[in-house]
Design a protein around this motif. Structure first.
Motif, PDB file in Angstrom:
ATOM      1  N   LYS A  64       7.590 -37.205-109.462  1.00 26.82           N
ATOM      2  CA  LYS A  64       8.316 -35.965-109.186  1.00 26.82           C
ATOM      3  C   LYS A  64       7.587 -35.131-108.134  1.00 26.82           C
ATOM      4  O   LYS A  64       8.213 -34.564-107.228  1.00 26.82           O
ATOM      5  CB  LYS A  64       8.481 -35.165-110.474  1.00 26.82           C
ATOM      6  N   LYS A  65       6.267 -35.060-108.227  1.00 30.56           N
ATOM      7  CA  LYS A  65       5.487 -34.309-107.246  1.00 30.56           C
ATOM      8  C   LYS A  65       5.620 -34.921-105.850  1.00 30.56           C
ATOM      9  O   LYS A  65       5.776 -34.204-104.856  1.00 30.56           O
ATOM     10  CB  LYS A  65       4.018 -34.275-107.650  1.00 30.56           C
ATOM     11  N   LEU A  66       5.561 -36.246-105.776  1.00 28.34           N
ATOM     12  CA  LEU A  66       5.685 -36.911-104.479  1.00 28.34           C
ATOM     13  C   LEU A  66       7.082 -36.712-103.888  1.00 28.34           C
ATOM     14  O   LEU A  66       7.231 -36.515-102.680  1.00 28.34           O
ATOM     15  CB  LEU A  66       5.374 -38.398-104.617  1.00 28.34           C
ATOM     16  N   LEU A  67       8.106 -36.760-104.732  1.00 29.28           N
ATOM     17  CA  LEU A  67       9.465 -36.555-104.238  1.00 29.28           C
ATOM     18  C   LEU A  67       9.675 -35.121-103.766  1.00 29.28           C
ATOM     19  O   LEU A  67      10.374 -34.884-102.774  1.00 29.28           O
ATOM     20  CB  LEU A  67      10.486 -36.914-105.319  1.00 29.28           C
ATOM     21  N   THR A  68       9.069 -34.165-104.443  1.00 29.99           N
ATOM     22  CA  THR A  68       9.155 -32.772-104.004  1.00 29.99           C
ATOM     23  C   THR A  68       8.490 -32.603-102.644  1.00 29.99           C
ATOM     24  O   THR A  68       9.022 -31.924-101.758  1.00 29.99           O
ATOM     25  CB  THR A  68       8.493 -31.849-105.038  1.00 29.99           C
ATOM     26  N   TYR A  69       7.349 -33.239-102.464  1.00 26.92           N
ATOM     27  CA  TYR A  69       6.657 -33.198-101.175  1.00 26.92           C
ATOM     28  C   TYR A  69       7.518 -33.820-100.077  1.00 26.92           C
ATOM     29  O   TYR A  69       7.660 -33.261 -98.983  1.00 26.92           O
ATOM     30  CB  TYR A  69       5.323 -33.940-101.285  1.00 26.92           C
ATOM     31  N   LEU A  70       8.101 -34.971-100.371  1.00 29.57           N
ATOM     32  CA  LEU A  70       8.916 -35.665 -99.375  1.00 29.57           C
ATOM     33  C   LEU A  70      10.163 -34.858 -99.031  1.00 29.57           C
ATOM     34  O   LEU A  70      10.559 -34.780 -97.869  1.00 29.57           O
ATOM     35  CB  LEU A  70       9.304 -37.052 -99.892  1.00 29.57           C
ATOM     36  N   ARG A  71      10.778 -34.246-100.028  1.00 29.01           N
ATOM     37  CA  ARG A  71      11.975 -33.441 -99.783  1.00 29.01           C
ATOM     38  C   ARG A  71      11.654 -32.255 -98.885  1.00 29.01           C
ATOM     39  O   ARG A  71      12.454 -31.870 -98.037  1.00 29.01           O
ATOM     40  CB  ARG A  71      12.567 -32.959-101.102  1.00 29.01           C
ATOM     41  N   GLY A  72      10.479 -31.688 -99.028  1.00 32.01           N
ATOM     42  CA  GLY A  72      10.092 -30.551 -98.205  1.00 32.01           C
ATOM     43  C   GLY A  72       9.749 -30.927 -96.777  1.00 32.01           C
ATOM     44  O   GLY A  72       9.960 -30.146 -95.853  1.00 32.01           O
ATOM     45  N   ASN A  73       9.226 -32.122 -96.574  1.00 28.69           N
ATOM     46  CA  ASN A  73       8.754 -32.512 -95.244  1.00 28.69           C
ATOM     47  C   ASN A  73       9.729 -33.373 -94.457  1.00 28.69           C
ATOM     48  O   ASN A  73       9.733 -33.322 -93.230  1.00 28.69           O
ATOM     49  CB  ASN A  73       7.421 -33.253 -95.355  1.00 28.69           C
ATOM     50  N   ASN A  74      10.518 -34.205 -95.134  1.00 29.67           N
ATOM     51  CA  ASN A  74      11.393 -35.126 -94.419  1.00 29.67           C
ATOM     52  C   ASN A  74      12.642 -35.386 -95.262  1.00 29.67           C
ATOM     53  O   ASN A  74      12.686 -36.326 -96.054  1.00 29.67           O
ATOM     54  CB  ASN A  74      10.637 -36.432 -94.138  1.00 29.67           C
ATOM     55  N   LYS A  75      13.653 -34.552 -95.076  1.00 26.79           N
ATOM     56  CA  LYS A  75      14.847 -34.640 -95.914  1.00 26.79           C
ATOM     57  C   LYS A  75      15.624 -35.936 -95.714  1.00 26.79           C
ATOM     58  O   LYS A  75      16.201 -36.461 -96.658  1.00 26.79           O
ATOM     59  CB  LYS A  75      15.752 -33.445 -95.656  1.00 26.79           C
ATOM     60  N   THR A  76      15.634 -36.474 -94.500  1.00 29.82           N
ATOM     61  CA  THR A  76      16.379 -37.716 -94.278  1.00 29.82           C
ATOM     62  C   THR A  76      15.715 -38.887 -94.993  1.00 29.82           C
ATOM     63  O   THR A  76      16.398 -39.710 -95.608  1.00 29.82           O
ATOM     64  CB  THR A  76      16.499 -38.023 -92.773  1.00 29.82           C
ATOM     65  N   ALA A  77      14.393 -38.957 -94.926  1.00 33.41           N
ATOM     66  CA  ALA A  77      13.677 -40.027 -95.630  1.00 33.41           C
ATOM     67  C   ALA A  77      13.840 -39.866 -97.139  1.00 33.41           C
ATOM     68  O   ALA A  77      13.976 -40.855 -97.863  1.00 33.41           O
ATOM     69  CB  ALA A  77      12.201 -40.018 -95.258  1.00 33.41           C
ATOM     70  N   TYR A  78      13.850 -38.617 -97.601  1.00 28.59           N
ATOM     71  CA  TYR A  78      14.034 -38.345 -99.028  1.00 28.59           C
ATOM     72  C   TYR A  78      15.393 -38.841 -99.507  1.00 28.59           C
ATOM     73  O   TYR A  78      15.483 -39.567-100.501  1.00 28.59           O
ATOM     74  CB  TYR A  78      13.896 -36.841 -99.281  1.00 28.59           C
ATOM     75  N   SER A  79      16.450 -38.481 -98.794  1.00 31.65           N
ATOM     76  CA  SER A  79      17.787 -38.876 -99.232  1.00 31.65           C
ATOM     77  C   SER A  79      17.977 -40.389 -99.137  1.00 31.65           C
ATOM     78  O   SER A  79      18.620 -40.997 -99.998  1.00 31.65           O
ATOM     79  CB  SER A  79      18.854 -38.141 -98.426  1.00 31.65           C
ATOM     80  N   LYS A  80      17.396 -41.014 -98.120  1.00 28.79           N
ATOM     81  CA  LYS A  80      17.493 -42.468 -97.985  1.00 28.79           C
ATOM     82  C   LYS A  80      16.752 -43.168 -99.127  1.00 28.79           C
ATOM     83  O   LYS A  80      17.255 -44.131 -99.713  1.00 28.79           O
ATOM     84  CB  LYS A  80      16.905 -42.903 -96.642  1.00 28.79           C
ATOM     85  N   LEU A  81      15.576 -42.666 -99.470  1.00 23.78           N
ATOM     86  CA  LEU A  81      14.779 -43.265-100.542  1.00 23.78           C
ATOM     87  C   LEU A  81      15.464 -43.091-101.896  1.00 23.78           C
ATOM     88  O   LEU A  81      15.524 -44.029-102.694  1.00 23.78           O
ATOM     89  CB  LEU A  81      13.384 -42.637-100.569  1.00 23.78           C
ATOM     90  N   ILE A  82      16.001 -41.915-102.146  1.00 23.28           N
ATOM     91  CA  ILE A  82      16.685 -41.646-103.412  1.00 23.28           C
ATOM     92  C   ILE A  82      17.880 -42.579-103.590  1.00 23.28           C
ATOM     93  O   ILE A  82      18.100 -43.138-104.667  1.00 23.28           O
ATOM     94  CB  ILE A  82      17.140 -40.169-103.465  1.00 23.28           C
TER      95      ILE A  82
END
Length: 86
Positions: A61-79
């Motif tokens: 959860k902490k890593l996903l929060t970090y990723l969502r804050g820094n790179n939203k496109t990578a976050y949505s693709k990974l999710i």
């Protein structure tokens, strides 16, 4: 069932030799969480491992929060690729 770490790293790495990026870490944690979830279907009273599972979920959860804050496109693709959220 064992987790094939090398396959997961190859699939989610951004370049050759990338083993510590956020995407790779989240993918590895997700694989471990899914493995432990299957373990708990047969071993319902294994509370020591359940504590470890909660730690893994918190770390992811902490890593996903970090990723969502820094790179939203990578976050949505990974999710979507890991099928974590609907």
């Amino acid at each position: 069932m064992s987790i094939n770490i090398q396959e997961i790293i190859k699939e989610y790495q951004s370049k050759i030799g990338d083993t510590g990026s956020t995407n790779v870490q989240v993918a590895l944690l997700t694989a471990r969480i899914r493995h432990l979830t299957k373990h708990f279907k047969t071993h319902k009273k294994d509370h020591h491992s359940r504590r470890g599972l909660l730690h893994l979920v918190s770390q992811r959860k902490k890593l996903l929060t970090y990723l969502r804050g820094n790179n939203k496109t990578a976050y949505s693709k990974l999710i979507s690729h890991l099928e974590l959220r609907k």
